[in-house]
Structures are given as C-alpha cells and as structure tokens.
Design a protein around this motif. Structure first.
Motif, mmCIF file in Angstrom:
data_model
loop_
_atom_site.group_PDB
_atom_site.id
_atom_site.type_symbol
_atom_site.label_atom_id
_atom_site.label_comp_id
_atom_site.label_asym_id
_atom_site.label_seq_id
_atom_site.Cartn_x
_atom_site.Cartn_y
_atom_site.Cartn_z
ATOM 1 N N GLY A 292 0.831 -1.185 0.000
ATOM 2 C CA GLY A 292 0.000 0.000 0.000
ATOM 3 C C GLY A 292 0.867 1.237 0.000
ATOM 4 O O GLY A 292 1.136 1.842 -1.027
ATOM 5 N N ILE A 293 1.398 1.545 1.165
ATOM 6 C CA ILE A 293 2.165 2.777 1.320
ATOM 7 C C ILE A 293 3.598 2.640 0.795
ATOM 8 O O ILE A 293 4.334 3.616 0.709
ATOM 9 N N SER A 294 3.986 1.409 0.420
ATOM 10 C CA SER A 294 5.318 1.193 -0.172
ATOM 11 C C SER A 294 5.229 0.621 -1.575
ATOM 12 O O SER A 294 6.207 0.082 -2.097
ATOM 13 N N ASN A 295 4.075 0.713 -2.193
ATOM 14 C CA ASN A 295 3.883 0.144 -3.522
ATOM 15 C C ASN A 295 4.800 0.818 -4.543
ATOM 16 O O ASN A 295 5.002 2.041 -4.489
ATOM 17 N N PRO A 296 5.366 0.075 -5.508
ATOM 18 C CA PRO A 296 6.220 0.696 -6.528
ATOM 19 C C PRO A 296 5.510 1.746 -7.374
ATOM 20 O O PRO A 296 6.157 2.649 -7.920
ATOM 21 N N ASP A 297 4.191 1.638 -7.478
ATOM 22 C CA ASP A 297 3.415 2.594 -8.265
ATOM 23 C C ASP A 297 3.093 3.818 -7.408
ATOM 24 O O ASP A 297 2.397 3.701 -6.392
ATOM 25 N N MET B 251 7.803 4.134 2.486
ATOM 26 C CA MET B 251 6.920 4.046 3.655
ATOM 27 C C MET B 251 7.076 5.268 4.553
ATOM 28 O O MET B 251 6.096 5.832 5.041
ATOM 29 N N LYS B 252 8.313 5.668 4.752
ATOM 30 C CA LYS B 252 8.576 6.825 5.611
ATOM 31 C C LYS B 252 7.946 8.093 5.033
ATOM 32 O O LYS B 252 7.302 8.864 5.755
ATOM 33 N N GLU B 253 8.094 8.284 3.736
ATOM 34 C CA GLU B 253 7.503 9.463 3.087
ATOM 35 C C GLU B 253 5.982 9.443 3.195
ATOM 36 O O GLU B 253 5.349 10.474 3.463
ATOM 37 N N GLY B 254 5.380 8.272 2.975
ATOM 38 C CA GLY B 254 3.927 8.175 3.034
ATOM 39 C C GLY B 254 3.380 8.422 4.427
ATOM 40 O O GLY B 254 2.422 9.188 4.609
#
Length: 319
Positions: free
Chosen positions: A84-89, A139-142
């Motif tokens: 989800g929050i680390s998806n490549p897209d 993930m950190k950015e999200g």
C-alpha cells in the motif's frame, strides 16, 4: 482501565479454510457492545465498515458506545496486493496516503481522537524481491505525509511480523520506532498488539517499556497466542504470567486509553470472549491495586529472582 473491541470481529471472520459467525449490521454490533459487561468502546474499520458520519454518530449515541479509534485499511484493495504505502506505483502509494487522510477526516467528524493503521501488505516474501532502502523511504515518506495531515488526530502505526506478507516491513517495535524517529513527528505513535509482539519472538512488556521510554505515543491491542502464530485467543489463555507483567507496566506508566480487543472469536461465544478479555484484565489490574505497585517494584530490583517468583506465586497468583 477501559475496554473496547474491533467491530469487525462481531461479524463473519475467515481463515484459510472456514468462515465463522453470522453477518450483523452496524446497529446490531453496537447493540451487542452495549450489552457486554466491562466493554464501553469500539474501534471502527474505515472505509469498509463505516463511512457515513451522521449514521455512525447516531448509532454511537443510541447505544452509548465510545470510539477508541478509527482503523484504516490499506491492504484490502486489489491494487494494494504488492504494498500500500510502499507500492512501486506512486499512484497506489498516493491512494494509501489518501485513505489515511480520509480516515482522519472521518475520525474528527465523529469525535474519535486517533487513527490506527497496520500496513500488512507492505512487505516481501523472497530474496531480491525489492530494494529494502527504497521501500523504507517510500513508507517513511507516506507516513510522514499522512501524519502531518490534521496532527490533532494522531496516527498510530501497528506493527506485525507477517501476514498478509511473508515478512512485514514494520515487524516489531524497534523498526517501527526507528521509522517514527526518522520522521520526527510527535503526533505519530505505535499501536502495540500484545499478540503480534508475542509471536514475533518478543516480550510484550519489554516492548511496551521500550516504546514508553522512547517518548512515542502508544495505543494497545489485547489478545493472546502460543507464540507461533497470531491466533487471537482470549487474554491470559496461553501466556498468563506474560500478560500479568504487561498489565503491570501499563499501570506503572499510567496508561489511561482503551485496551482494545483485537481478538477473533471464531469457534467461541462472541460476547463471552470480549467480556473475558475485560474481566481478566480488570482482575489483574485490581490485584496490583490490592498488593500495591510499590511492593512489586521493590521485588523487581531483587537480585534473587526466586524470591521475586515466590512473591508472584503467593501474592499475585495466590497459589
């Protein structure tokens, strides 16, 4: 102490082979909570269980139920299968962040004071499956973006060793604290699930102490398991002394938020299971009040552990 439960456990739940319990409307779930001895709150799952503000507020008021948290799901959509929050897209990552922001909007509108999120689809199964640092940064950015939105509604990140991924990126308290510290937002906290800590090979009381000492906010889910899988059994049924120690540290640190049952009833009576969680937790808490927290604190500093154990044996377990 005050007790809540996650509303989805009042309806059908599934494992790999079976489905348990019958569907209920949200009104029926609230009515059941209202009837439970010792339970006064609910953690609502957004956006799949609740999305209408006025209807939700009316049901909470009618049944005199408090909101412990809004649980935002960023794993259920097909596009979240690879994270989800680390998806490549980047569009999928943006959608996960948007869900968390919308959950904060919903929480504020109905009077809830927090949002909790367990990023279970963010992980991997195999070697060379993804770039570990890149995924960490995504993930950190999200979470940084989601946490900065409406900081008056704190975001709590729940860690878990695995499921639905073979290994979740945020698998324990230490990694979750590291990410939160790197983000640097005091309005992002940790959801400590007792069972996730236990079957991750950790001591829940020690992880609680670590989180508390870090000065990061925390919120608690309660349940039990055998240390091998997240079975979501009722409290104290598999690791009673560990759970007693966990309650001791909650009391020592003055935790005054909900203890929310993240506990799947499957084969057992739903109402009885959640009442049992509240009852056993409250009995342990009351026992410490009877003994006196200071008396046990002195024992913890005793070099001879068997003397401490005898105190536990006689004063806490009353054997």
């Amino acid at each position: 102490m005050k007790y809540a439960l996650i509303s989805m456990f009042l309806g059908p739940t599934k494992d790999r082979f079976s489905t348990y319990n019958e569907p209920k409307t949200l009104d029926e779930k609230m009515e059941m909570i209202e009837s439970m001895r010792g339970v006064s709150g609910v953690e609502l799952v957004y956006p799949y269980e609740v999305s209408d503000v006025e209807d939700t507020k009316a049901l909470l008021s009618r049944h005199n139920v408090e909101v412990a948290a809004i649980n935002v799901n960023i794993k259920g959509e097909p596009e979240f299968k690879s994270g989800g929050i680390s998806n490549p897209d980047p569009e999928v990552r943006a959608k996960a962040v948007r869900y968390i922001k919308q959950a904060k909007d919903f929480a504020q509108a109905i009077g809830a004071d927090k949002v909790t999120c367990c990023p279970l689809s963010d992980g991997y199964e195999f070697c060379f499956q993804h770039d570990y640092v890149q995924v960490w940064e995504w993930m950190k950015e999200g979470f940084a973006e989601a946490g900065a939105y409406k900081p008056e509604i704190p975001l709590f990140i729940e860690y878990k060793p695995n499921e639905v991924r073979g290994r979740c990126v945020l698998e324990d308290a230490s990694k979750t604290l590291l990410m939160i510290k790197e983000i640097g937002n005091p309005d992002i906290g940790v959801t400590l699930d007792y069972g996730h800590s236990l079957y991750g090979g950790n001591n829940p009381a020690e992880e609680l102490a670590l989180i508390h000492n870090s000065k990061v906010k925390y919120y608690i889910h309660i349940n039990d398991n055998d240390g091998r899988w997240d079975w979501d059994y009722f409290c104290g049924s598999q690791s009673l002394v560990n759970y007693i120690e966990f309650i001791y540290y909650l009391k020592k640190y003055g935790y005054d938020d909900f203890l929310t049952s993240d506990t799947s009833p499957t084969r057992w009576d739903i109402k009885k299971m959640f009442e049992t969680n509240a009852r056993i937790s409250e009995k342990i808490s009351n026992r410490f009040d009877e003994i006196g927290m200071d008396n046990l604190s002195v024992k913890l500093s005793n070099e001879e552990y068997l003397d401490t154990w005898q105190f536990i044996e006689e004063q806490i377990l009353r054997l």
